[in-house]
Design an enzyme around this catalytic site. Structure first.
Site, mmCIF file in Angstrom:
data_model
loop_
_atom_site.group_PDB
_atom_site.id
_atom_site.type_symbol
_atom_site.label_atom_id
_atom_site.label_comp_id
_atom_site.label_asym_id
_atom_site.label_seq_id
_atom_site.Cartn_x
_atom_site.Cartn_y
_atom_site.Cartn_z
ATOM 1 N N GLY A 51 0.760 -1.247 0.000
ATOM 2 C CA GLY A 51 0.000 0.000 0.000
ATOM 3 C C GLY A 51 0.788 1.294 0.000
ATOM 4 N N LYS A 153 5.692 -1.265 -14.045
ATOM 5 C CA LYS A 153 6.934 -2.022 -13.865
ATOM 6 C C LYS A 153 6.943 -3.232 -14.775
ATOM 7 C CE LYS A 153 7.538 -4.326 -9.873
ATOM 8 N NZ LYS A 153 7.877 -4.217 -8.453
HETATM 9 C C1 LIG Z 1 5.955 -5.044 -5.489
HETATM 10 S S1 LIG Z 1 4.354 -5.361 -4.892
HETATM 11 C C2 LIG Z 1 3.584 -3.782 -5.075
HETATM 12 C C3 LIG Z 1 4.052 -2.791 -4.053
HETATM 13 C C4 LIG Z 1 3.148 -1.574 -3.975
HETATM 14 N N1 LIG Z 1 3.324 -0.710 -5.159
HETATM 15 C C5 LIG Z 1 3.436 -0.722 -2.776
HETATM 16 O O1 LIG Z 1 4.048 0.326 -2.939
HETATM 17 O O2 LIG Z 1 3.056 -1.090 -1.661
HETATM 18 C C6 LIG Z 1 3.641 -6.302 -6.212
HETATM 19 C C7 LIG Z 1 2.210 -6.721 -5.986
HETATM 20 O O3 LIG Z 1 1.717 -7.335 -7.188
HETATM 21 C C8 LIG Z 1 0.677 -8.215 -6.777
HETATM 22 N N2 LIG Z 1 0.314 -9.158 -7.846
HETATM 23 C C9 LIG Z 1 1.084 -10.129 -8.394
HETATM 24 N N3 LIG Z 1 0.388 -10.806 -9.330
HETATM 25 C C10 LIG Z 1 -0.842 -10.236 -9.382
HETATM 26 C C11 LIG Z 1 -2.013 -10.501 -10.157
HETATM 27 N N4 LIG Z 1 -2.040 -11.495 -11.072
HETATM 28 N N5 LIG Z 1 -3.112 -9.735 -9.958
HETATM 29 C C12 LIG Z 1 -3.094 -8.735 -9.029
HETATM 30 N N6 LIG Z 1 -2.010 -8.439 -8.265
HETATM 31 C C13 LIG Z 1 -0.899 -9.181 -8.434
HETATM 32 C C14 LIG Z 1 1.288 -8.922 -5.555
HETATM 33 O O4 LIG Z 1 0.257 -9.485 -4.756
HETATM 34 C C15 LIG Z 1 2.031 -7.777 -4.877
HETATM 35 O O5 LIG Z 1 1.274 -7.246 -3.821
#
Ligand SMILES: C[S@@+](CC[C@H](N)C(=O)[O-])C[C@H]1O[C@@H](n2cnc3c(N)ncnc32)[C@H](O)[C@@H]1O
Length: 202
Positions: A51, A153
């Site tokens: 978050g 990203k």
């Molecule tokens: C690096 S984290 C994001 C960090 C966020 N921007 C923050 O600042 O807190 C990547 C996120 O992508 C989500 N994710 C991965 N595959 C996904 C999918 N198929 N659908 C939705 N979310 C996904 C993961 O659950 C994870 O929470």
């Protein structure tokens, strides 16, 4: 030198400033450089858990803005006022479902920090990341206003050049950027599209 996996300076700064993750400094830097977030905007944040991007975006869009977060997992922070969370798999979610569940028809900005669960197998991880980033771009093209912006990203690998070409074709400005807060060992880059030329017919 910071050992891989050990808390680095960005991690400690995020903790001390009350942010849920160090990723906030990547968005902060790109916002400073490219002027992405403004008061009153409607922003879609794909892959929003835990978050920190939501926390930063909510400060920038203010009370008149709208924030919609999407992730497989619920955010670890309480959702800012005026925002909503959709628990879903980006690869299955449609633009119409986002509109229906959030009540927001069109967005000014679509952010994606989505990252696959990594296996350590470089090509497999890059392919999984590319699939997610392509889904984020498709979502952005369906939901952005003309003039809107996209930031996503992706792990660098085969197919990323084509994704950048798509962004360059759809937006007035398209480019790739590696923020300072991104670990140098990481394969991630961010693709920016500014100024959507034309919204996709609905
Ligand atoms: C690096 S984290 C994001 C960090 C966020 N921007 C923050 O600042 O807190 C990547 C996120 O992508 C989500 N994710 C991965 N595959 C996904 C999918 N198929 N659908 C939705 N979310 C996904 C993961 O659950 C994870 O929470």
């Amino acid at each position: 030198m910071t050992r891989p996996g050990s808390p680095d300076a960005y991690y400690r700064r995020a903790k001390s400033q009350g942010y849920a993750a160090r990723s906030v400094f990547k968005l902060q830097e790109m916002d400073r450089r490219y002027g992405l977030l403004r008061p009153g905007q409607a922003v879609l944040d794909l892959g929003c858990h835990p978050g920190s991007w939501l926390q930063f975006a909510s400060q920038k869009v203010g009370r008149s803005g709208r924030l919609v977060g999407v992730d497989l997992q619920e955010p670890g922070v309480s959702m800012p006022q005026g925002s909503c969370f959709i628990q879903a798999d980006l690869l299955e979610l449609t633009a119409a479902e986002v509109q229906e569940r959030s009540g927001v028809e069109v967005f000014d900005l679509v952010l994606s920090d989505v990252a696959p669960h990594t296996t350590g197998i470089k090509d497999r991880d890059a392919a999984a990341s590319l699939e997610l980033s392509q889904a984020a771009l498709d979502m952005a093209l369906a939901l952005l206003k003309p003039g809107g912006s996209f930031l996503a990203k992706v792990f660098f690998g085969p197919g990323v050049e084509d994704l950048i070409r798509q962004v360059k074709g759809a937006f007035k400005l398209g480019k790739a950027h590696k923020p300072d807060a991104s670990r140098s060992a990481s394969k991630e880059i961010y693709i920016l599209g500014r100024g959507l030329k034309q919204a996709r017919p609905g």
